[in-house]
Design a protein around this motif. Sequence first.
Motif, short mmCIF file in Angstrom:
data_model
loop_
_atom_site.label_atom_id
_atom_site.label_comp_id
_atom_site.label_asym_id
_atom_site.label_seq_id
_atom_site.Cartn_x
_atom_site.Cartn_y
_atom_site.Cartn_z
N THR A 159 0.84 -1.21 0.00
CA THR A 159 0.00 0.00 0.00
C THR A 159 0.86 1.25 0.00
N GLU A 160 1.91 1.25 0.83
CA GLU A 160 2.79 2.42 0.85
C GLU A 160 3.49 2.60 -0.49
N TYR A 161 3.82 1.48 -1.12
CA TYR A 161 4.44 1.58 -2.45
C TYR A 161 3.48 2.26 -3.43
N ARG A 162 2.23 1.77 -3.46
CA ARG A 162 1.24 2.32 -4.40
C ARG A 162 0.98 3.80 -4.12
N LEU A 163 0.94 4.13 -2.83
CA LEU A 163 0.70 5.52 -2.44
C LEU A 163 1.85 6.41 -2.92
N LEU A 164 3.08 5.96 -2.69
CA LEU A 164 4.24 6.75 -3.11
C LEU A 164 4.29 6.84 -4.64
N HIS A 170 1.90 11.86 -9.84
CA HIS A 170 0.91 12.97 -9.87
C HIS A 170 1.38 14.12 -9.00
N PRO A 171 2.52 14.70 -9.34
CA PRO A 171 3.10 15.71 -8.45
C PRO A 171 2.36 17.05 -8.51
N ASP A 172 2.54 17.82 -7.46
CA ASP A 172 2.09 19.22 -7.42
C ASP A 172 0.58 19.38 -7.57
N LYS A 173 -0.16 18.31 -7.25
CA LYS A 173 -1.62 18.43 -7.28
C LYS A 173 -2.14 17.99 -5.91
N VAL A 174 -3.17 18.67 -5.44
CA VAL A 174 -3.71 18.32 -4.13
C VAL A 174 -4.79 17.25 -4.30
N TYR A 175 -4.71 16.20 -3.48
CA TYR A 175 -5.72 15.15 -3.49
C TYR A 175 -6.36 15.03 -2.12
N SER A 176 -7.68 14.93 -2.13
CA SER A 176 -8.39 14.73 -0.86
C SER A 176 -8.19 13.28 -0.40
N ARG A 177 -8.53 13.02 0.84
CA ARG A 177 -8.42 11.65 1.35
C ARG A 177 -9.30 10.71 0.53
N THR A 178 -10.51 11.19 0.19
CA THR A 178 -11.42 10.35 -0.60
C THR A 178 -10.81 10.04 -1.97
N GLN A 179 -10.22 11.05 -2.59
CA GLN A 179 -9.61 10.81 -3.90
C GLN A 179 -8.45 9.82 -3.79
N LEU A 180 -7.66 9.96 -2.73
CA LEU A 180 -6.53 9.04 -2.55
C LEU A 180 -7.05 7.62 -2.31
N LEU A 181 -8.11 7.49 -1.53
CA LEU A 181 -8.70 6.16 -1.30
C LEU A 181 -9.14 5.56 -2.62
N ASP A 182 -9.82 6.37 -3.43
CA ASP A 182 -10.31 5.88 -4.73
C ASP A 182 -9.17 5.47 -5.63
N ARG A 183 -8.12 6.31 -5.66
CA ARG A 183 -7.07 6.10 -6.64
C ARG A 183 -6.02 5.09 -6.20
N VAL A 184 -5.78 4.98 -4.91
CA VAL A 184 -4.72 4.09 -4.45
C VAL A 184 -5.28 2.77 -3.91
N TRP A 185 -6.38 2.87 -3.19
CA TRP A 185 -6.95 1.66 -2.59
C TRP A 185 -8.01 1.04 -3.50
N GLY A 186 -8.65 1.87 -4.34
CA GLY A 186 -9.74 1.40 -5.20
C GLY A 186 -11.08 1.62 -4.54
N ARG A 187 -12.08 1.82 -5.39
CA ARG A 187 -13.41 2.16 -4.88
C ARG A 187 -14.05 1.04 -4.08
N SER A 188 -13.64 -0.21 -4.36
CA SER A 188 -14.32 -1.32 -3.70
C SER A 188 -13.82 -1.48 -2.26
N ALA A 189 -12.73 -0.80 -1.93
CA ALA A 189 -12.20 -0.93 -0.58
C ALA A 189 -12.96 0.02 0.34
N TYR A 190 -13.68 -0.53 1.31
CA TYR A 190 -14.42 0.32 2.23
C TYR A 190 -13.53 0.61 3.43
N ILE A 191 -12.75 1.63 3.29
CA ILE A 191 -11.75 1.97 4.29
C ILE A 191 -12.03 3.37 4.78
N GLU A 192 -11.77 3.59 6.06
CA GLU A 192 -12.01 4.92 6.60
C GLU A 192 -10.93 5.90 6.13
N GLU A 193 -11.34 7.15 6.06
CA GLU A 193 -10.41 8.16 5.54
C GLU A 193 -9.15 8.30 6.39
#
Length: 231
Positions: A159-164, A170-193
């Motif tokens: 997970t840390e690898y995918r996040l990094l 995707h440098p120099d852009k701000v991502y919300s926690r929800t966007q990071l969850l969607d993009r790194v963990w995937g939408r099917s992962a029901y994980i808290e922010e």
Amino acid sequence: MANVDILVVEDEAPIRDMLRLVLEQANFTVRAAPDVQAALKILETKLPDLILLDWMLPGMSGIDWAAKLRHDATYSDIPIILVTARGEEEDKVSGLDTGADDYVTKPFSPRELIARINAVLRRFGKGEKPALIQVDGIVLDAEQHRLHIDQRPVELSPTEYRLLEFFITHPDKVYSRTQLLDRVWGRSAYIEERTVDVHIRRLRKILAEFGRDAMIQTVRGFGYRFSTQSH
Ligand code: CA
């Protein structure tokens, strides 16, 4: 080279199979769906690098879906190529702001299709992914999922690898926690922010050992940004 992943949405099975064959022969990884509903399920698992989208689909049309994806922050930077039948549709597509990045008209040659796809991928900076992603002494090996900083190997969880990797690509852009969850963990992962915060903390701790923790920046009230410049 890491694979480029294409989602094909086409309701006619023979055409869908033909597209799969043509794209796989061009070394793309292909996932295919007969309609928008099935395509959404595929998006939940992992975001593709490009969507090849038929205009005429049962249920929601390709053009309506393209417009919807454009307005969804999670999907808005996935390039879309619309597939249309010759005639009326073609005129409409060319004259409309469809949300698609390009379109091809049936019947098309495999060569034309691949050329269009490669052109759009290049435009989005998503061509063949380099095996090594490097920024400021941080080197990610995309195939072996290994990290080196200042030439020293560093242990990371998947997970840390995918996040990094997401941050660095995707440098120099701000991502919300929800966007990071969607993009790194995937939408099917029901994980808290706050899970995002936990992983960011771990990643920062690792980067801190190399004096690089300032690269992951907290943007108060919104989320996180990766940058090699201080803000
Ligand atoms: Ca169709």
